[in-house]
Design a protein around this motif. Sequence first.
Motif, PDB file in Angstrom:
ATOM      1  N   GLY A  61       0.657  -1.041   0.124  1.00  0.00           N
ATOM      2  CA  GLY A  61       0.270   0.571  -0.315  1.00  0.00           C
ATOM      3  C   GLY A  61       1.059   1.090  -0.078  1.00  0.00           C
ATOM      4  N   ALA A  62       0.156   2.369   0.121  1.00  0.00           N
ATOM      5  CA  ALA A  62       0.840   3.803   0.203  1.00  0.00           C
ATOM      6  C   ALA A  62       1.600   4.040  -0.799  1.00  0.00           C
ATOM      7  N   SER A  63       0.776   3.572  -2.435  1.00  0.00           N
ATOM      8  CA  SER A  63       1.545   4.101  -3.520  1.00  0.00           C
ATOM      9  C   SER A  63       1.927   5.519  -3.417  1.00  0.00           C
ATOM     10  N   ASP A  64       1.359   6.372  -2.276  1.00  0.00           N
ATOM     11  CA  ASP A  64       0.744   7.803  -3.275  1.00  0.00           C
ATOM     12  C   ASP A  64       2.728   8.197  -2.146  1.00  0.00           C
ATOM     13  N   GLY A  65       3.747   7.286  -1.817  1.00  0.00           N
ATOM     14  CA  GLY A  65       4.605   7.862  -1.361  1.00  0.00           C
ATOM     15  C   GLY A  65       5.440   7.422  -2.525  1.00  0.00           C
ATOM     16  N   PHE A  66       5.471   6.516  -3.485  1.00  0.00           N
ATOM     17  CA  PHE A  66       5.825   6.514  -4.129  1.00  0.00           C
ATOM     18  C   PHE A  66       5.895   7.650  -5.602  1.00  0.00           C
ATOM     19  N   GLY A  67       4.810   7.276  -5.675  1.00  0.00           N
ATOM     20  CA  GLY A  67       4.462   9.208  -6.893  1.00  0.00           C
ATOM     21  C   GLY A  67       5.130   9.687  -6.282  1.00  0.00           C
ATOM     22  N   ARG A  68       4.983  10.820  -5.336  1.00  0.00           N
ATOM     23  CA  ARG A  68       5.389  11.669  -4.905  1.00  0.00           C
ATOM     24  C   ARG A  68       7.059  11.836  -4.850  1.00  0.00           C
ATOM     25  N   ALA A  69       7.481  10.548  -4.647  1.00  0.00           N
ATOM     26  CA  ALA A  69       9.147  10.699  -4.648  1.00  0.00           C
ATOM     27  C   ALA A  69       9.586  10.769  -6.702  1.00  0.00           C
ATOM     28  N   LEU A  70       8.553  10.292  -6.985  1.00  0.00           N
ATOM     29  CA  LEU A  70       8.954  10.027  -8.690  1.00  0.00           C
ATOM     30  C   LEU A  70       8.756  11.648  -9.091  1.00  0.00           C
ATOM     31  N   ARG A  71       7.946  12.119  -8.657  1.00  0.00           N
ATOM     32  CA  ARG A  71       7.967  13.551  -9.556  1.00  0.00           C
ATOM     33  C   ARG A  71       8.221  14.883  -8.370  1.00  0.00           C
ATOM     34  N   ASP A  72       9.496  14.494  -7.295  1.00  0.00           N
ATOM     35  CA  ASP A  72      10.242  15.728  -6.889  1.00  0.00           C
ATOM     36  C   ASP A  72      11.310  15.264  -7.348  1.00  0.00           C
ATOM     37  N   ALA A  73      11.457  13.781  -8.039  1.00  0.00           N
ATOM     38  CA  ALA A  73      12.739  13.417  -9.023  1.00  0.00           C
ATOM     39  C   ALA A  73      12.270  13.771 -10.694  1.00  0.00           C
ATOM     40  N   GLY A  74      11.183  14.766 -10.651  1.00  0.00           N
ATOM     41  CA  GLY A  74      11.039  14.770 -12.415  1.00  0.00           C
ATOM     42  C   GLY A  74      11.110  13.216 -12.437  1.00  0.00           C
ATOM     43  N   CYS A  75      10.878  12.521 -12.313  1.00  0.00           N
ATOM     44  CA  CYS A  75      10.831  11.460 -13.433  1.00  0.00           C
ATOM     45  C   CYS A  75       9.332  10.552 -13.618  1.00  0.00           C
ATOM     46  N   ALA A  76       8.697  11.050 -13.123  1.00  0.00           N
ATOM     47  CA  ALA A  76       7.209  11.040 -12.729  1.00  0.00           C
ATOM     48  C   ALA A  76       6.543  10.303 -14.378  1.00  0.00           C
ATOM     49  N   GLY A  77       5.998   9.421 -15.084  1.00  0.00           N
ATOM     50  CA  GLY A  77       6.156   9.198 -16.571  1.00  0.00           C
ATOM     51  C   GLY A  77       6.610   8.231 -17.058  1.00  0.00           C
ATOM     52  N   GLU A  78       8.551   8.988 -16.300  1.00  0.00           N
ATOM     53  CA  GLU A  78       9.458   8.019 -17.176  1.00  0.00           C
ATOM     54  C   GLU A  78       9.813   7.282 -16.681  1.00  0.00           C
ATOM     55  N   VAL A  79       9.444   6.718 -15.490  1.00  0.00           N
ATOM     56  CA  VAL A  79       9.682   5.675 -15.161  1.00  0.00           C
ATOM     57  C   VAL A  79       8.503   5.147 -14.973  1.00  0.00           C
ATOM     58  N   SER A  80       7.874   3.327 -15.589  1.00  0.00           N
ATOM     59  CA  SER A  80       6.576   2.579 -14.981  1.00  0.00           C
ATOM     60  C   SER A  80       6.193   2.130 -13.416  1.00  0.00           C
ATOM     61  N   PHE A  81       5.732   2.668 -13.649  1.00  0.00           N
ATOM     62  CA  PHE A  81       4.937   2.536 -11.780  1.00  0.00           C
ATOM     63  C   PHE A  81       3.998   1.465 -11.746  1.00  0.00           C
ATOM     64  N   ILE A  82       3.424   0.684 -11.651  1.00  0.00           N
ATOM     65  CA  ILE A  82       2.348  -0.451 -11.200  1.00  0.00           C
ATOM     66  C   ILE A  82       2.182  -0.445  -9.348  1.00  0.00           C
ATOM     67  N   GLY A  83       1.137  -0.503  -9.031  1.00  0.00           N
ATOM     68  CA  GLY A  83       0.852  -0.956  -7.697  1.00  0.00           C
ATOM     69  C   GLY A  83      -0.647  -0.994  -7.753  1.00  0.00           C
TER      70      GLY A  83
END
Length: 131
Positions: A51-73
């Motif tokens: 759970g808590a996928s929002d932590g992953f999402g926030r990290a991806l956005r903060d690192a500037g790679c949201a949408g570039e790194v495939s993320f499945i949950g």
Amino acid sequence: MGFLSLIDSRVPGTRVIAAAEGHDNRDENYLHTRRLLADHPDLAGIYNVGGASDGFGRALRDAGCAGEVSFIGHGLTPDTRAMLIDGTMDAVLTQAPERIIERALALAMGQPHEQAVMPVEIYLAENLPPV
């Protein structure tokens, strides 16, 4: 074990580089993901089995790679729905909790249940059910 076997047989040459326990805690997941991204700038994807996928999402956005790194949950929640819509997440696997509870109760009471396999639903931004 099943996930690793599937990756090895279906996507040969793919290397699984890390597994970390986030305890379904958004802050732990955020820190693990930021560390993972720093250590592996060529990371192709993240699969969150908890759970808590929002932590992953926030990290991806903060690192500037949201949408570039495939993320499945797992689990269609307001957070995962929003991440599917904004492109941070690629897919969400989910099972209807009410069906799981219904089946568990039926089995506990010794009642046969007509469905032996619990279906998994796969949601993408394009097939989200209405709210």
